[in-house]
Design a protein around this motif. Structure first.
Motif, PDB file in Angstrom:
ATOM      1  N   ASP A  49     -44.077 -70.067  13.530  1.00  0.00           N
ATOM      2  CA  ASP A  49     -45.092 -69.671  12.544  1.00  0.00           C
ATOM      3  C   ASP A  49     -46.338 -70.514  12.814  1.00  0.00           C
ATOM      4  OD1 ASP A  49     -46.702 -69.168  10.342  1.00  0.00           O
ATOM      5  OD2 ASP A  49     -45.118 -69.487   8.862  1.00  0.00           O
ATOM      6  N   VAL A  50     -47.230 -69.987  13.667  1.00  0.00           N
ATOM      7  CA  VAL A  50     -48.390 -70.753  14.125  1.00  0.00           C
ATOM      8  C   VAL A  50     -49.289 -71.203  12.972  1.00  0.00           C
ATOM      9  CG1 VAL A  50     -50.459 -70.704  15.587  1.00  0.00           C
ATOM     10  CG2 VAL A  50     -48.297 -69.776  16.438  1.00  0.00           C
ATOM     11  N   PRO A  51     -49.624 -70.339  12.000  1.00  0.00           N
ATOM     12  CA  PRO A  51     -50.464 -70.823  10.890  1.00  0.00           C
ATOM     13  C   PRO A  51     -49.819 -71.984  10.119  1.00  0.00           C
ATOM     14  CG  PRO A  51     -50.483 -68.431  10.940  1.00  0.00           C
ATOM     15  CD  PRO A  51     -49.428 -68.876  11.920  1.00  0.00           C
ATOM     16  N   ALA A  52     -48.504 -71.916   9.894  1.00  0.00           N
ATOM     17  CA  ALA A  52     -47.809 -73.005   9.198  1.00  0.00           C
ATOM     18  C   ALA A  52     -47.823 -74.273  10.056  1.00  0.00           C
ATOM     19  CB  ALA A  52     -46.374 -72.606   8.866  1.00  0.00           C
ATOM     20  N   ALA A  53     -47.641 -74.125  11.363  1.00  0.00           N
ATOM     21  CA  ALA A  53     -47.678 -75.278  12.272  1.00  0.00           C
ATOM     22  C   ALA A  53     -49.070 -75.907  12.260  1.00  0.00           C
ATOM     23  CB  ALA A  53     -47.298 -74.844  13.687  1.00  0.00           C
ATOM     24  N   GLN A  54     -50.097 -75.075  12.277  1.00  0.00           N
ATOM     25  CA  GLN A  54     -51.479 -75.588  12.236  1.00  0.00           C
ATOM     26  C   GLN A  54     -51.723 -76.355  10.933  1.00  0.00           C
ATOM     27  OE1 GLN A  54     -54.215 -75.454  14.319  1.00  0.00           O
ATOM     28  NE2 GLN A  54     -53.366 -74.247  15.992  1.00  0.00           N
ATOM     29  N   ARG A  55     -51.213 -75.828   9.819  1.00  0.00           N
ATOM     30  CA  ARG A  55     -51.375 -76.520   8.528  1.00  0.00           C
ATOM     31  C   ARG A  55     -50.670 -77.866   8.538  1.00  0.00           C
ATOM     32  NH1 ARG A  55     -50.705 -71.268   6.656  1.00  0.00           N
ATOM     33  NH2 ARG A  55     -48.501 -71.595   6.148  1.00  0.00           N
ATOM     34  N   ARG A  56     -49.462 -77.910   9.110  1.00  0.00           N
ATOM     35  CA  ARG A  56     -48.719 -79.172   9.155  1.00  0.00           C
ATOM     36  C   ARG A  56     -49.437 -80.191  10.035  1.00  0.00           C
ATOM     37  NH1 ARG A  56     -46.919 -83.048   6.733  1.00  0.00           N
ATOM     38  NH2 ARG A  56     -45.443 -84.335   7.856  1.00  0.00           N
ATOM     39  N   LEU A  57     -49.965 -79.747  11.159  1.00  0.00           N
ATOM     40  CA  LEU A  57     -50.694 -80.664  12.035  1.00  0.00           C
ATOM     41  C   LEU A  57     -51.976 -81.169  11.374  1.00  0.00           C
ATOM     42  CD1 LEU A  57     -50.132 -78.886  15.451  1.00  0.00           C
ATOM     43  CD2 LEU A  57     -49.094 -81.023  14.662  1.00  0.00           C
TER      44      LEU A  57
END
Length: 165
Positions: A49-57
Protein backbone atom coordinates in the motif's frame (compact mmCIF):
# COMPACT_ATOMS: atom_id res chain seq x y z
CA UNK A 1 47.19 5.38 11.46
CA UNK A 2 45.98 6.92 8.20
CA UNK A 3 46.28 10.62 7.59
CA UNK A 4 42.94 12.40 7.77
CA UNK A 5 41.98 14.95 5.15
CA UNK A 6 41.07 17.99 7.29
CA UNK A 7 38.82 19.34 4.53
CA UNK A 8 36.73 16.16 4.47
CA UNK A 9 36.36 16.12 8.25
CA UNK A 10 35.48 19.81 8.42
CA UNK A 11 32.81 19.48 5.73
CA UNK A 12 31.07 16.42 7.21
CA UNK A 13 27.56 17.52 8.08
CA UNK A 14 26.40 16.71 11.57
CA UNK A 15 22.88 15.32 11.85
CA UNK A 16 20.85 12.15 11.81
CA UNK A 17 20.02 10.51 8.48
CA UNK A 18 17.33 8.02 7.55
CA UNK A 19 17.79 5.38 4.85
CA UNK A 20 15.08 3.57 2.95
CA UNK A 21 15.35 0.27 1.08
CA UNK A 22 12.26 0.20 -1.15
CA UNK A 23 10.85 -3.17 -2.14
CA UNK A 24 7.51 -4.29 -3.56
CA UNK A 25 6.43 -6.10 -0.39
CA UNK A 26 8.43 -4.34 2.33
CA UNK A 27 10.42 -1.16 2.90
CA UNK A 28 13.36 -1.28 5.27
CA UNK A 29 14.21 1.82 7.29
CA UNK A 30 17.45 2.61 9.12
CA UNK A 31 18.73 5.63 11.03
CA UNK A 32 22.13 7.00 11.90
CA UNK A 33 23.27 8.58 15.10
CA UNK A 34 23.55 12.42 15.04
CA UNK A 35 27.30 12.19 14.41
CA UNK A 36 26.78 10.06 11.29
CA UNK A 37 28.98 7.24 12.56
CA UNK A 38 26.67 4.26 12.97
CA UNK A 39 23.56 3.11 11.11
CA UNK A 40 20.97 1.04 12.98
CA UNK A 41 17.69 -0.62 11.92
CA UNK A 42 14.43 1.23 12.64
CA UNK A 43 11.52 -0.79 11.23
CA UNK A 44 10.06 -2.56 8.24
CA UNK A 45 7.15 -0.72 6.60
CA UNK A 46 4.65 -2.75 4.52
CA UNK A 47 5.22 -1.71 0.89
CA UNK A 48 2.18 -3.00 -0.99
CA UNK A 49 0.00 0.00 0.00
CA UNK A 50 2.22 2.79 -1.35
CA UNK A 51 0.18 5.73 0.03
CA UNK A 52 0.20 4.15 3.52
CA UNK A 53 3.96 3.49 3.23
CA UNK A 54 4.54 7.11 2.18
CA UNK A 55 2.53 8.31 5.20
CA UNK A 56 4.53 6.10 7.56
CA UNK A 57 7.83 7.32 6.13
CA UNK A 58 6.66 10.93 6.49
CA UNK A 59 5.78 10.19 10.15
CA UNK A 60 9.23 8.63 10.73
CA UNK A 61 10.84 11.68 9.12
CA UNK A 62 8.90 13.92 11.48
CA UNK A 63 9.85 11.76 14.47
CA UNK A 64 13.58 11.40 13.68
CA UNK A 65 14.08 14.92 12.22
CA UNK A 66 16.83 13.80 9.85
CA UNK A 67 19.21 16.00 7.92
CA UNK A 68 18.18 13.99 4.86
CA UNK A 69 16.59 10.73 3.73
CA UNK A 70 18.72 8.43 1.62
CA UNK A 71 16.88 6.06 -0.73
CA UNK A 72 18.67 3.07 -2.25
CA UNK A 73 18.51 3.01 -6.05
CA UNK A 74 18.71 -0.54 -7.45
CA UNK A 75 21.10 -0.76 -10.37
CA UNK A 76 22.46 -3.70 -12.29
CA UNK A 77 26.06 -4.73 -11.70
CA UNK A 78 26.97 -2.84 -14.89
CA UNK A 79 25.39 0.32 -13.46
CA UNK A 80 22.30 0.32 -15.66
CA UNK A 81 18.77 0.96 -14.48
CA UNK A 82 15.75 -1.23 -15.11
CA UNK A 83 12.06 -1.22 -14.13
CA UNK A 84 12.87 -1.57 -10.40
CA UNK A 85 14.99 1.59 -10.51
CA UNK A 86 12.18 3.48 -12.27
CA UNK A 87 9.75 2.44 -9.51
CA UNK A 88 12.18 3.55 -6.81
CA UNK A 89 12.78 6.90 -8.55
CA UNK A 90 9.01 7.54 -8.66
CA UNK A 91 8.69 6.49 -5.00
CA UNK A 92 11.58 8.81 -4.01
CA UNK A 93 10.06 11.73 -5.94
CA UNK A 94 6.75 11.29 -4.11
CA UNK A 95 8.56 10.97 -0.78
CA UNK A 96 10.49 14.18 -1.48
CA UNK A 97 7.17 16.00 -2.05
CA UNK A 98 5.72 14.53 1.16
CA UNK A 99 8.60 15.45 3.44
CA UNK A 100 9.66 18.86 2.08
CA UNK A 101 11.90 20.60 3.20
CA UNK A 102 13.90 17.47 4.18
CA UNK A 103 16.00 16.52 1.15
CA UNK A 104 15.82 13.05 -0.37
CA UNK A 105 18.95 11.62 -1.99
CA UNK A 106 19.21 8.58 -4.27
CA UNK A 107 22.29 6.42 -3.71
CA UNK A 108 23.53 3.32 -5.50
CA UNK A 109 22.43 0.24 -3.57
CA UNK A 110 24.02 -2.50 -5.64
CA UNK A 111 24.39 -5.69 -3.59
CA UNK A 112 22.99 -4.13 -0.38
CA UNK A 113 20.41 -6.90 0.10
CA UNK A 114 22.99 -9.59 -0.73
CA UNK A 115 25.40 -8.06 1.82
CA UNK A 116 22.63 -7.79 4.43
CA UNK A 117 21.49 -11.40 3.87
CA UNK A 118 25.05 -12.69 4.15
CA UNK A 119 25.56 -10.78 7.39
CA UNK A 120 22.33 -12.13 8.85
CA UNK A 121 23.17 -15.72 7.84
CA UNK A 122 26.61 -15.31 9.42
CA UNK A 123 24.94 -14.22 12.67
CA UNK A 124 22.63 -17.26 12.63
CA UNK A 125 19.35 -15.68 11.48
CA UNK A 126 17.43 -17.99 9.13
CA UNK A 127 16.17 -16.51 5.88
CA UNK A 128 12.57 -17.41 6.75
CA UNK A 129 12.68 -15.70 10.15
CA UNK A 130 14.70 -12.80 8.81
CA UNK A 131 12.59 -11.68 5.84
CA UNK A 132 11.20 -8.58 7.56
CA UNK A 133 14.53 -7.82 9.19
CA UNK A 134 16.55 -8.24 6.00
CA UNK A 135 14.95 -5.10 4.57
CA UNK A 136 16.04 -3.15 7.65
CA UNK A 137 19.52 -4.67 7.39
CA UNK A 138 19.70 -3.64 3.71
CA UNK A 139 18.73 -0.08 4.73
CA UNK A 140 21.55 -0.18 7.30
CA UNK A 141 24.01 -1.22 4.56
CA UNK A 142 22.75 1.57 2.29
CA UNK A 143 23.07 4.16 5.04
CA UNK A 144 26.49 2.98 6.25
CA UNK A 145 27.79 3.17 2.66
CA UNK A 146 26.30 6.67 2.24
CA UNK A 147 27.94 7.85 5.48
CA UNK A 148 31.30 6.42 4.42
CA UNK A 149 30.98 8.04 0.99
CA UNK A 150 30.29 11.41 2.57
CA UNK A 151 33.23 11.07 4.96
CA UNK A 152 35.62 10.14 2.15
CA UNK A 153 34.39 12.66 -0.43
CA UNK A 154 33.46 15.55 1.86
CA UNK A 155 30.15 15.98 0.03
CA UNK A 156 26.65 14.53 0.34
CA UNK A 157 26.21 11.05 -1.13
CA UNK A 158 24.33 10.24 -4.33
CA UNK A 159 22.02 12.65 -6.11
CA UNK A 160 19.34 14.89 -4.65
CA UNK A 161 15.78 14.26 -5.78
CA UNK A 162 14.39 17.53 -7.07
CA UNK A 163 10.86 18.36 -5.99
CA UNK A 164 8.79 19.37 -9.01
CA UNK A 165 5.66 21.31 -8.10
Amino acid sequence: MDAVDPGAVASFRRGRRLAVDVGDARIGVASSDPDGVLATPVETVPGKDVPAAQRRLAALTEEYEPLEVVVGLPRSLSGGEGPAAAKVRAFAEQLAKNITPVPVRLVDERLSTVTAAAGMRASGVSSKKGRARIDQAAAVVILQNALETERSSGGPPGHRVEVVV
